[in-house]
Write a protein that holds these residues in place. Structure first.
Motif, PDB file in Angstrom:
ATOM      1  N   PHE A  91       0.834  -1.195   0.000  1.00  0.00           N
ATOM      2  CA  PHE A  91       0.000   0.000   0.000  1.00  0.00           C
ATOM      3  C   PHE A  91       0.871   1.248   0.000  1.00  0.00           C
ATOM      4  O   PHE A  91       1.904   1.297   0.665  1.00  0.00           O
ATOM      5  N   TYR A  92       0.419   2.278  -0.738  1.00  0.00           N
ATOM      6  CA  TYR A  92       1.121   3.550  -0.846  1.00  0.00           C
ATOM      7  C   TYR A  92       0.104   4.685  -0.757  1.00  0.00           C
ATOM      8  O   TYR A  92      -1.090   4.485  -0.910  1.00  0.00           O
ATOM      9  N   LYS A  93       0.603   5.914  -0.564  1.00  0.00           N
ATOM     10  CA  LYS A  93      -0.217   7.123  -0.576  1.00  0.00           C
ATOM     11  C   LYS A  93       0.239   8.001  -1.727  1.00  0.00           C
ATOM     12  O   LYS A  93       1.424   8.090  -2.022  1.00  0.00           O
ATOM     13  N   PHE A  94      -0.726   8.678  -2.359  1.00  0.00           N
ATOM     14  CA  PHE A  94      -0.377   9.689  -3.367  1.00  0.00           C
ATOM     15  C   PHE A  94      -1.216  10.939  -3.156  1.00  0.00           C
ATOM     16  O   PHE A  94      -1.437  11.727  -4.049  1.00  0.00           O
ATOM     17  N   ASP A  95      -1.659  11.162  -1.934  1.00  0.00           N
ATOM     18  CA  ASP A  95      -2.520  12.305  -1.624  1.00  0.00           C
ATOM     19  C   ASP A  95      -1.706  13.601  -1.515  1.00  0.00           C
ATOM     20  O   ASP A  95      -0.493  13.617  -1.690  1.00  0.00           O
TER      21      ASP A  95
ATOM     22  N   ARG B  21       4.313  12.267  -7.319  1.00  0.00           N
ATOM     23  CA  ARG B  21       4.820  11.402  -8.382  1.00  0.00           C
ATOM     24  C   ARG B  21       4.389   9.967  -8.113  1.00  0.00           C
ATOM     25  O   ARG B  21       4.351   9.516  -6.974  1.00  0.00           O
ATOM     26  N   ILE B  22       4.083   9.241  -9.173  1.00  0.00           N
ATOM     27  CA  ILE B  22       3.543   7.900  -9.023  1.00  0.00           C
ATOM     28  C   ILE B  22       4.455   6.850  -9.646  1.00  0.00           C
ATOM     29  O   ILE B  22       4.894   5.927  -8.979  1.00  0.00           O
ATOM     30  N   ILE B  23       4.733   6.961 -10.914  1.00  0.00           N
ATOM     31  CA  ILE B  23       5.483   5.894 -11.584  1.00  0.00           C
ATOM     32  C   ILE B  23       6.138   6.436 -12.843  1.00  0.00           C
ATOM     33  O   ILE B  23       5.691   7.429 -13.410  1.00  0.00           O
ATOM     34  N   GLN B  24       7.214   5.777 -13.267  1.00  0.00           N
ATOM     35  CA  GLN B  24       7.846   6.065 -14.546  1.00  0.00           C
ATOM     36  C   GLN B  24       8.215   4.724 -15.156  1.00  0.00           C
ATOM     37  O   GLN B  24       8.732   3.853 -14.463  1.00  0.00           O
ATOM     38  N   THR B  25       7.945   4.549 -16.441  1.00  0.00           N
ATOM     39  CA  THR B  25       8.270   3.281 -17.095  1.00  0.00           C
ATOM     40  C   THR B  25       9.019   3.538 -18.387  1.00  0.00           C
ATOM     41  O   THR B  25       8.838   4.572 -19.032  1.00  0.00           O
ATOM     42  N   GLU B  26       9.863   2.609 -18.740  1.00  0.00           N
ATOM     43  CA  GLU B  26      10.557   2.633 -20.027  1.00  0.00           C
ATOM     44  C   GLU B  26       9.801   1.761 -21.027  1.00  0.00           C
ATOM     45  O   GLU B  26       9.756   2.058 -22.201  1.00  0.00           O
ATOM     46  N   LYS B  27       9.220   0.677 -20.528  1.00  0.00           N
ATOM     47  CA  LYS B  27       8.473  -0.254 -21.371  1.00  0.00           C
ATOM     48  C   LYS B  27       7.020   0.194 -21.465  1.00  0.00           C
ATOM     49  O   LYS B  27       6.579   1.087 -20.740  1.00  0.00           O
ATOM     50  N   GLY B  28       6.281  -0.459 -22.318  1.00  0.00           N
ATOM     51  CA  GLY B  28       4.874  -0.136 -22.499  1.00  0.00           C
ATOM     52  C   GLY B  28       4.068  -0.306 -21.224  1.00  0.00           C
ATOM     53  O   GLY B  28       4.373  -1.154 -20.380  1.00  0.00           O
ATOM     54  N   SER B  29       3.055   0.510 -21.079  1.00  0.00           N
ATOM     55  CA  SER B  29       2.161   0.456 -19.927  1.00  0.00           C
ATOM     56  C   SER B  29       0.725   0.541 -20.413  1.00  0.00           C
ATOM     57  O   SER B  29       0.431   1.218 -21.393  1.00  0.00           O
ATOM     58  N   ASN B  30      -0.163  -0.131 -19.705  1.00  0.00           N
ATOM     59  CA  ASN B  30      -1.599   0.010 -19.926  1.00  0.00           C
ATOM     60  C   ASN B  30      -2.154   0.820 -18.777  1.00  0.00           C
ATOM     61  O   ASN B  30      -1.889   0.514 -17.615  1.00  0.00           O
TER      62      ASN B  30
ATOM     63  N   LEU C  24       6.788  -2.117 -13.305  1.00  0.00           N
ATOM     64  CA  LEU C  24       6.318  -1.203 -12.261  1.00  0.00           C
ATOM     65  C   LEU C  24       7.084  -1.384 -10.964  1.00  0.00           C
ATOM     66  O   LEU C  24       7.285  -2.504 -10.493  1.00  0.00           O
ATOM     67  N   ASP C  25       7.489  -0.269 -10.371  1.00  0.00           N
ATOM     68  CA  ASP C  25       8.102  -0.251  -9.044  1.00  0.00           C
ATOM     69  C   ASP C  25       7.689   1.036  -8.345  1.00  0.00           C
ATOM     70  O   ASP C  25       8.394   2.039  -8.400  1.00  0.00           O
ATOM     71  N   PRO C  26       6.522   1.033  -7.691  1.00  0.00           N
ATOM     72  CA  PRO C  26       6.028   2.268  -7.067  1.00  0.00           C
ATOM     73  C   PRO C  26       6.911   2.788  -5.946  1.00  0.00           C
ATOM     74  O   PRO C  26       6.853   3.958  -5.604  1.00  0.00           O
ATOM     75  N   SER C  27       7.768   1.942  -5.383  1.00  0.00           N
ATOM     76  CA  SER C  27       8.610   2.392  -4.270  1.00  0.00           C
ATOM     77  C   SER C  27       9.648   3.419  -4.697  1.00  0.00           C
ATOM     78  O   SER C  27      10.254   4.077  -3.861  1.00  0.00           O
ATOM     79  N   ILE C  28       9.857   3.603  -5.998  1.00  0.00           N
ATOM     80  CA  ILE C  28      10.806   4.619  -6.470  1.00  0.00           C
ATOM     81  C   ILE C  28      10.320   6.020  -6.092  1.00  0.00           C
ATOM     82  O   ILE C  28      11.101   6.874  -5.707  1.00  0.00           O
ATOM     83  N   TYR C  29       9.004   6.264  -6.189  1.00  0.00           N
ATOM     84  CA  TYR C  29       8.454   7.587  -5.931  1.00  0.00           C
ATOM     85  C   TYR C  29       7.574   7.679  -4.693  1.00  0.00           C
ATOM     86  O   TYR C  29       7.397   8.744  -4.137  1.00  0.00           O
TER      87      TYR C  29
END
Length: 122
Positions: free
Chosen positions: A3-7, A25-34, A108-113
């Motif tokens: 679980f994370y917060k983005f409030d 900030r939530i996520i950044q990807t190099e590969k495709g995302s849906n 995906l790695d949400p812990s980055i942000y």
């Protein structure tokens, strides 16, 4: 399941270019995302299934309950984010209605942000 917060409280104040807002900030990807938006009416459910890819669920409006592989539910509300790994079993349901953004990507790695939080079982 994590679980994370983005409030508003977890974001950073942005003032560059005469701006005045908070960016979480939530996520950044190099590969495709849906990326999609899910609208659950009162009593709605996203049935118990395995994630086809790492998946981040961002609760935008309303509140509901999520579970992972165990039959233990956690209450989530606007500003909460839930992360499931590939093949992890999970379910989302709501009594009063819920709108969420879902992001799926192999990297995906949400812990980055975002900082992981602990929620209490319901």
């Amino acid at each position: 399941m994590k679980f994370y917060k983005f409030d508003n409280e977890t974001g950073k104040k942005i003032t560059i270019f005469n701006s005045n807002f908070v960016m979480s900030r939530i996520i950044q990807t190099e590969k495709g995302s849906n990326i999609g938006c899910m609208h659950l009416d009162p009593g709605g459910v996203i049935g118990y299934h395995q994630a086809v890819a790492p998946q981040l669920l961002l609760i935008m409006v309303g509140e509901g309950y999520v579970r992972g592989e165990k039959d233990e539910y956690f209450k989530v509300r606007a500003g909460d984010a839930v992360f499931w790994t590939k093949d992890e079993w999970h379910e989302t349901k709501t009594d009063g209605g819920l709108t969420a953004i879902v992001i799926e990507s192999e990297e995906l790695d949400p812990s980055i942000y975002m900082t992981e939080i602990k929620l209490i079982k319901f």
